[in-house]
Design a protein around this motif. Structure first.
Motif, PDB file in Angstrom:
ATOM      1  N   GLY A   8       5.695   6.789   6.503  1.00 12.58           N
ATOM      2  CA  GLY A   8       6.096   7.856   7.413  1.00 12.58           C
ATOM      3  C   GLY A   8       6.632   9.038   6.629  1.00 12.58           C
ATOM      4  O   GLY A   8       7.074   8.889   5.490  1.00 12.58           O
ATOM      5  N   ILE A   9       6.539  10.209   7.233  1.00 11.30           N
ATOM      6  CA  ILE A   9       7.038  11.429   6.580  1.00 11.30           C
ATOM      7  C   ILE A   9       7.805  12.296   7.577  1.00 11.30           C
ATOM      8  O   ILE A   9       7.634  12.165   8.790  1.00 11.30           O
ATOM      9  N   THR A  10       8.645  13.167   7.013  1.00 12.87           N
ATOM     10  CA  THR A  10       9.276  14.224   7.811  1.00 12.87           C
ATOM     11  C   THR A  10       8.804  15.569   7.270  1.00 12.87           C
ATOM     12  O   THR A  10       8.528  15.700   6.069  1.00 12.87           O
TER      13      THR A  10
ATOM     14  N   ALA B 153       0.836  -1.201   0.000  1.00 16.59           N
ATOM     15  CA  ALA B 153       0.000   0.000   0.000  1.00 16.59           C
ATOM     16  C   ALA B 153       0.870   1.250   0.000  1.00 16.59           C
ATOM     17  O   ALA B 153       1.929   1.283   0.644  1.00 16.59           O
ATOM     18  N   ASP B 154       0.427   2.251  -0.744  1.00 16.32           N
ATOM     19  CA  ASP B 154       1.128   3.540  -0.738  1.00 16.32           C
ATOM     20  C   ASP B 154       0.181   4.592  -1.314  1.00 16.32           C
ATOM     21  O   ASP B 154      -0.889   4.249  -1.840  1.00 16.32           O
ATOM     22  N   ILE B 155       0.563   5.856  -1.192  1.00 17.91           N
ATOM     23  CA  ILE B 155      -0.281   6.937  -1.711  1.00 17.91           C
ATOM     24  C   ILE B 155      -0.451   6.799  -3.228  1.00 17.91           C
ATOM     25  O   ILE B 155       0.433   6.272  -3.911  1.00 17.91           O
ATOM     26  N   PRO B 156      -1.608   7.289  -3.743  1.00 10.71           N
ATOM     27  CA  PRO B 156      -1.871   7.179  -5.192  1.00 10.71           C
ATOM     28  C   PRO B 156      -0.723   7.747  -6.040  1.00 10.71           C
ATOM     29  O   PRO B 156      -0.397   7.190  -7.078  1.00 10.71           O
TER      30      PRO B 156
ATOM     31  N   ASP C 203       5.111  -1.675  14.106  1.00  8.88           N
ATOM     32  CA  ASP C 203       5.166  -0.240  13.879  1.00  8.88           C
ATOM     33  C   ASP C 203       6.609   0.183  13.632  1.00  8.88           C
ATOM     34  O   ASP C 203       7.538  -0.446  14.139  1.00  8.88           O
ATOM     35  N   VAL C 204       6.776   1.267  12.875  1.00  9.00           N
ATOM     36  CA  VAL C 204       8.129   1.767  12.629  1.00  9.00           C
ATOM     37  C   VAL C 204       8.314   3.076  13.391  1.00  9.00           C
ATOM     38  O   VAL C 204       7.709   4.096  13.067  1.00  9.00           O
ATOM     39  N   SER C 205       9.107   2.996  14.450  1.00 13.40           N
ATOM     40  CA  SER C 205       9.478   4.183  15.217  1.00 13.40           C
ATOM     41  C   SER C 205      10.778   4.705  14.628  1.00 13.40           C
ATOM     42  O   SER C 205      11.028   4.571  13.423  1.00 13.40           O
ATOM     43  N   SER C 206      11.632   5.283  15.440  1.00  9.38           N
ATOM     44  CA  SER C 206      12.907   5.812  14.965  1.00  9.38           C
ATOM     45  C   SER C 206      13.786   6.124  16.165  1.00  9.38           C
ATOM     46  O   SER C 206      13.283   6.416  17.255  1.00  9.38           O
TER      47      SER C 206
ATOM     48  N   GLU D 188      20.016   5.048   4.611  1.00 14.55           N
ATOM     49  CA  GLU D 188      20.016   5.815   3.357  1.00 14.55           C
ATOM     50  C   GLU D 188      18.775   5.496   2.535  1.00 14.55           C
ATOM     51  O   GLU D 188      18.618   4.392   2.018  1.00 14.55           O
ATOM     52  N   THR D 189      17.866   6.458   2.435  1.00 14.06           N
ATOM     53  CA  THR D 189      16.688   6.324   1.556  1.00 14.06           C
ATOM     54  C   THR D 189      16.376   7.708   1.011  1.00 14.06           C
ATOM     55  O   THR D 189      17.051   8.687   1.355  1.00 14.06           O
ATOM     56  N   ALA D 190      15.307   7.806   0.205  1.00  9.78           N
ATOM     57  CA  ALA D 190      14.900   9.106  -0.317  1.00  9.78           C
ATOM     58  C   ALA D 190      14.586  10.058   0.833  1.00  9.78           C
ATOM     59  O   ALA D 190      14.826  11.265   0.755  1.00  9.78           O
ATOM     60  N   MET D 191      14.037   9.500   1.938  1.00  9.90           N
ATOM     61  CA  MET D 191      13.688  10.348   3.084  1.00  9.90           C
ATOM     62  C   MET D 191      14.931  11.033   3.661  1.00  9.90           C
ATOM     63  O   MET D 191      14.930  12.235   3.887  1.00  9.90           O
ATOM     64  N   THR D 192      15.996  10.281   3.885  1.00  7.00           N
ATOM     65  CA  THR D 192      17.178  10.872   4.507  1.00  7.00           C
ATOM     66  C   THR D 192      17.993  11.682   3.499  1.00  7.00           C
ATOM     67  O   THR D 192      18.707  12.610   3.877  1.00  7.00           O
TER      68      THR D 192
HETATM   69  P1  NAI Z   1      10.703   7.050   2.175  1.00  7.28           P
HETATM   70  O1  NAI Z   1      10.279   8.464   2.143  1.00  7.28           O
HETATM   71  O2  NAI Z   1      11.770   6.603   1.233  1.00  7.28           O
HETATM   72  O3  NAI Z   1       9.447   6.096   1.984  1.00  7.28           O
HETATM   73  C1  NAI Z   1       8.246   6.316   2.686  1.00  7.28           C
HETATM   74  C2  NAI Z   1       7.077   5.785   1.875  1.00  7.28           C
HETATM   75  O4  NAI Z   1       5.884   6.081   2.610  1.00  7.28           O
HETATM   76  C3  NAI Z   1       6.958   6.475   0.510  1.00  7.28           C
HETATM   77  O5  NAI Z   1       6.776   5.506  -0.517  1.00  7.28           O
HETATM   78  C4  NAI Z   1       5.734   7.357   0.685  1.00  7.28           C
HETATM   79  O6  NAI Z   1       4.996   7.561  -0.521  1.00  7.28           O
HETATM   80  C5  NAI Z   1       4.916   6.569   1.711  1.00  7.28           C
HETATM   81  N1  NAI Z   1       3.936   7.430   2.375  1.00  7.28           N
HETATM   82  C6  NAI Z   1       4.116   8.684   2.852  1.00  7.28           C
HETATM   83  N2  NAI Z   1       2.960   9.180   3.315  1.00  7.28           N
HETATM   84  C7  NAI Z   1       2.022   8.216   3.128  1.00  7.28           C
HETATM   85  C8  NAI Z   1       0.627   8.140   3.385  1.00  7.28           C
HETATM   86  N3  NAI Z   1      -0.041   9.183   3.892  1.00  7.28           N
HETATM   87  N4  NAI Z   1      -0.028   7.005   3.062  1.00  7.28           N
HETATM   88  C9  NAI Z   1       0.640   5.953   2.517  1.00  7.28           C
HETATM   89  N5  NAI Z   1       1.958   5.968   2.243  1.00  7.28           N
HETATM   90  C10 NAI Z   1       2.634   7.092   2.545  1.00  7.28           C
HETATM   91  O7  NAI Z   1      11.136   6.773   3.698  1.00  7.28           O
HETATM   92  P2  NAI Z   1      11.956   5.581   4.397  1.00  7.28           P
HETATM   93  O8  NAI Z   1      13.276   6.104   4.775  1.00  7.28           O
HETATM   94  O9  NAI Z   1      11.853   4.341   3.605  1.00  7.28           O
HETATM   95  O10 NAI Z   1      11.113   5.436   5.764  1.00  7.28           O
HETATM   96  C11 NAI Z   1      10.202   4.396   6.027  1.00  7.28           C
HETATM   97  C12 NAI Z   1       9.823   4.451   7.501  1.00  7.28           C
HETATM   98  O11 NAI Z   1      10.994   4.303   8.295  1.00  7.28           O
HETATM   99  C13 NAI Z   1       9.188   5.782   7.927  1.00  7.28           C
HETATM  100  O12 NAI Z   1       8.190   5.546   8.883  1.00  7.28           O
HETATM  101  C14 NAI Z   1      10.364   6.515   8.545  1.00  7.28           C
HETATM  102  O13 NAI Z   1       9.935   7.491   9.453  1.00  7.28           O
HETATM  103  C15 NAI Z   1      11.087   5.375   9.210  1.00  7.28           C
HETATM  104  N6  NAI Z   1      12.488   5.624   9.541  1.00  7.28           N
HETATM  105  C16 NAI Z   1      13.405   5.915   8.550  1.00  7.28           C
HETATM  106  C17 NAI Z   1      14.724   6.141   8.890  1.00  7.28           C
HETATM  107  C18 NAI Z   1      15.748   6.461   7.866  1.00  7.28           C
HETATM  108  O14 NAI Z   1      16.885   6.807   8.258  1.00  7.28           O
HETATM  109  N7  NAI Z   1      15.468   6.387   6.568  1.00  7.28           N
HETATM  110  C19 NAI Z   1      15.179   6.075  10.284  1.00  7.28           C
HETATM  111  C20 NAI Z   1      14.145   5.741  11.224  1.00  7.28           C
HETATM  112  C21 NAI Z   1      12.858   5.540  10.846  1.00  7.28           C
END
Ligand code: NAI
Length: 251
Positions: free
Chosen positions: A96-98, A43-46, A143-146, A193-197
């Motif tokens: 998750g989002i930042t 599942a993910d956003i449209p 759940d995914v915390s941080s 390392e992901t798009a988020m960071t």
């Molecule tokens: P990312 O930004 O690469 O991927 C997040 C995904 O969640 C994206 O595909 C996005 O479209 C989706 N998403 C966002 N808002 C949404 C919504 N309202 N409904 C459905 N999908 C939605 O991020 P990443 O790094 O893969 O993070 C995944 C999880 O891990 C998040 O919860 C993040 O907070 C957590 N996390 C990440 C860390 C990091 O260093 N990358 C460290 C600790 C936690």
């Protein structure tokens, strides 16, 4: 009881939901749960569009356009699960989002969006799935915390608060869900390392990297394997825990 004959494909016959599965950590979680035998609903956003279909195809699962903050998200997901599978065994709240800003500039919009996606959506969705019988008794919630929710990080008051909230949610839910044989646990990744960071300014990234007690982070696979443990029969009696995933050297 005795150990199973084999841990090969421990999730055979199980149905798992992964939110935010289009990319990053979520895409790797989908891969690992599928490798372990589960059918994965990605599942993910449209707007995730093609990336989401690619993940779903890669893991032989199904894709579902679902903004976890939509008012009807939990009902839509429950309906999808019940009509196609009769129930799910595992849900991983990874979306998750930042929305980073210094505390003085942290407006309500940034607070609300981050709390809604990272904390309220997982709570509501778990609640509704259980209420509607879409998450089976004996099921798993991850759940995914941080690390930011344990140690805090500059520019991330909203994010750190939401991720600390996730830990509170796990603590509060575990004894309640245990009555249905459902476990709930969280992972707290360090720097991954992901798009988020990649989008985070350098100073905040480096501060984040130093948050974990081990001063390290990991890769998406390290987070996914820990989640796979929480999803597997190996963790039947393990609930209410938060596991830090930040032990891999990045130096
Ligand atoms: P990312 O930004 O690469 O991927 C997040 C995904 O969640 C994206 O595909 C996005 O479209 C989706 N998403 C966002 N808002 C949404 C919504 N309202 N409904 C459905 N999908 C939605 O991020 P990443 O790094 O893969 O993070 C995944 C999880 O891990 C998040 O919860 C993040 O907070 C957590 N996390 C990440 C860390 C990091 O260093 N990358 C460290 C600790 C936690």
């Amino acid at each position: 009881s005795t150990a199973p004959a084999s841990w090969d494909r421990p999730l055979e016959g199980k149905v798992a939901v992964v939110t935010g599965a289009a990319r990053g950590i979520g895409a790797t979680i989908a891969e690992v749960l599928s490798r372990d035998g589960a059918h994965v609903i990605c599942a993910d956003i449209p707007q995730a569009g093609e990336a989401l279909s690619q993940t779903a195809n890669k893991v032989g699962g199904t894709s579902l356009a679902l903004d976890v903050t939509a008012a009807d998200a939990a009902d839509v997901l429950a309906e999808h699960i019940l009509s196609r599978h009769g129930g799910a065994d595992i849900i991983v709240h990874n979306a998750g989002i930042t929305r980073d800003k210094t505390l003085a500039n942290m407006d309500d919009g940034r607070w609300n969006s981050v709390i809604n996606v990272n904390l309220l959506a997982p709570q509501r969705i778990t609640d509704v799935l259980i209420e509607k019988g879409a998450l089976k008794d004996g099921g798993r919630v991850v759940d995914v915390s941080s690390i930011a929710g344990i140690a805090g990080n500059r520019g991330q008051t909203n994010y750190g608060t939401s991720k600390a909230g996730v830990i509170g949610l796990v603590n509060a839910s575990a004894p309640v869900l245990a009555k249905k044989g459902i476990t709930i646990n969280a992972v707290a990744p360090g720097f991954i390392e992901t798009a988020m960071t990649a989008a985070i300014p350098f100073a905040t990234r480096e501060a984040g990297r130093r948050l974990s007690s081990l001063l390290q982070g990991g890769e998406t696979i390290d987070v996914a394997e820990t989640i796979a443990y929480f999803a597997s029969p190996a963790s039947n009696a393990v609930t209410g825990n938060v596991v830090r995933v930040c032990g891999q050297s990045l130096l």
